[in-house]
Design a protein around this motif. Structure first.
Motif: not given
Length: 409
Positions: A8-14, A20-28, A98-106
């Motif tokens: 949702g954080v990526v979707r609503d920013r676009l 409202t809510d920020v979800d994060r996923v950790v890879v590796g 969709m996902a993005e890093d801290d630099q908003q790379n999609l």
């Protein structure tokens, strides 16, 4: 270890709307590595952690496999070798995958941005059909984003139809269903939620009492829209336009259920539908374990909404009974919500949305007239116990008669 914002954080920013809510996923990463960095575990079913300083949620990338019926029938696998793409494909809609890093790379492997631009709600993969809760979620997103022009993709609606017909919706718990229903009802266009559920056959499975209203006619002189189901959708729409709370919106959805029980030979009249509908309202309340305030208001609105519409014609004694039923002396807010629901009912008629509703202020005035009757003079006269109650009732009735006379003068 790589960390991405997802969903949702990526979707609503676009979309350019507030996040409202920020979800994060950790890879590796492993559970041990997260714990070593001070993250606190919270998820019982799969590894979710709270950040040691911000308290925000971080989930390890995971895959899931269907292993049983219903929302909980999944086996999860989380390990450092699960990729971001594998984590995203298990999500419901492309716009949420969709996902993005801290630099908003999609990162957008399933074309969510394209569907955002096309205003399409589309499932990510056939695995969508493994989770019955997604039927409710998609309908809720349709209600949330209807004003932006979003519609459900035909192939997604077909999957939702298959899920509805499979019987899987019956495996949903009352708590999970209510969470989605209540969130959908407070969206800007809750009527879209009900319409989408009906379009895919889910309304018939979840709320057959509401589904039964479609195709049932009402007298055109009072209801230019004629169809009771369409009227219910319009009442819900009005409740959102007038920013009514959840209690009122739930009551608006259920207020006319009795009309679904009227024998066809009696159409378009619905004599005593207020009373025949009470058992249906109670059944829906219990099925979803709606909160007590929602349950109470729905039953009261179902029983008394025609009293409200005829408020100016009611005898003082009937007015008093109505006020007593709502306990307006100790619970004024509930009566205010009742008036709100009834006004939405009156406005939820084709071409009559802007018509004034003088019954609202009339009933507010009646409640105030009854409330100001003082107890102390009766106590000073020696009334007590049941006699005091009767004396108070007589004084309130007298006050309501005076109020009626003044209002009609």
């Amino acid at each position: 270890m790589q960390i991405f914002k997802v969903g949702g954080v990526v979707r609503d920013r676009l979309l350019g709307i507030p996040v409202t809510d920020v979800d994060r996923v950790v890879v590796g990463a492993t559970t041990e590595e997260m714990l070593a960095q001070g993250f606190r575990p919270v998820g019982a079913d799969f590894p979710v952690f709270l950040h040691p300083k911000t308290g925000e949620e971080y989930a390890l990338a995971r895959t899931e496999r269907k292993s049983g019926r219903g929302y909980g029938g999944f086996t999860f696998h989380a390990s450092p070798d699960v990729t971001l793409e594998e984590d995203l494909i298990r999500r419901d809609l492309t716009i949420n995958a969709m996902a993005e890093d801290d630099q908003q790379n999609l990162t957008d492997p399933y074309h969510g941005q394209r569907d955002l631009e096309a205003r399409i709600l589309r499932h990510v993969s056939p695995a969508f059909a493994e989770d019955p809760l997604r039927v409710l979620r998609v309908a809720r997103f349709a209600a949330r984003y209807a004003s932006l022009g979003f519609t459900v993709a035909p192939e997604t609606l077909e999957l939702m139809r298959q899920l509805s017909e499979s019987g899987e919706l019956q495996a949903l718990t009352a708590e999970r269903s209510w969470k989605e229903i209540s969130r959908a009802l407070i969206e800007d266009q809750p009527q879209v939620f009900i319409q989408v559920l009906r379009d895919c056959g889910a309304l018939k499975e979840l709320m057959p009492e509401v589904d039964a209203l479609f195709g049932v006619p009402q007298p055109e002189v009072h209801h230019p829209e004629i169809d009771t189901g369409l009227h219910t959708l319009s009442v819900l729409e009005q409740s959102a336009l007038h920013k009514q709370p959840l209690t009122v919106r739930w009551a608006c959805l259920l207020h006319d259920l009795g009309k679904g029980l009227t024998p066809e030979e009696e159409w378009p009249r619905h004599i005593a539908h207020e009373h025949t509908g009470l058992k249906l309202i109670k059944a829906v309340n219990e099925r979803f374990k709606a909160p007590k305030d929602c349950q109470e208001l729905a039953l009261l609105v179902g029983k008394y909404h025609t009293h409200c519409h005829r408020a100016l014609e009611l005898k003082a004694s009937t007015l008093l009974e109505l006020l007593q039923s709502f306990d307006v002396y100790r619970r004024p807010q509930r009566f205010e919500e009742f008036i709100g629901a009834c006004e939405m009912d009156a406005r939820g008629r084709k071409g009559l949305e802007q018509r004034s509703y003088p019954q609202a202020d009339y009933l507010r005035g009646a409640a105030q007239a009854a409330r100001v009757v003082a107890v102390q003079p009766l106590l000073e006269k020696g009334f007590k116990g049941p006699e005091l109650g009767e004396a108070l009732k007589r004084e309130r009735l007298k006050a309501l008669k005076a109020y009626k006379d003044k209002a009609s003068a």
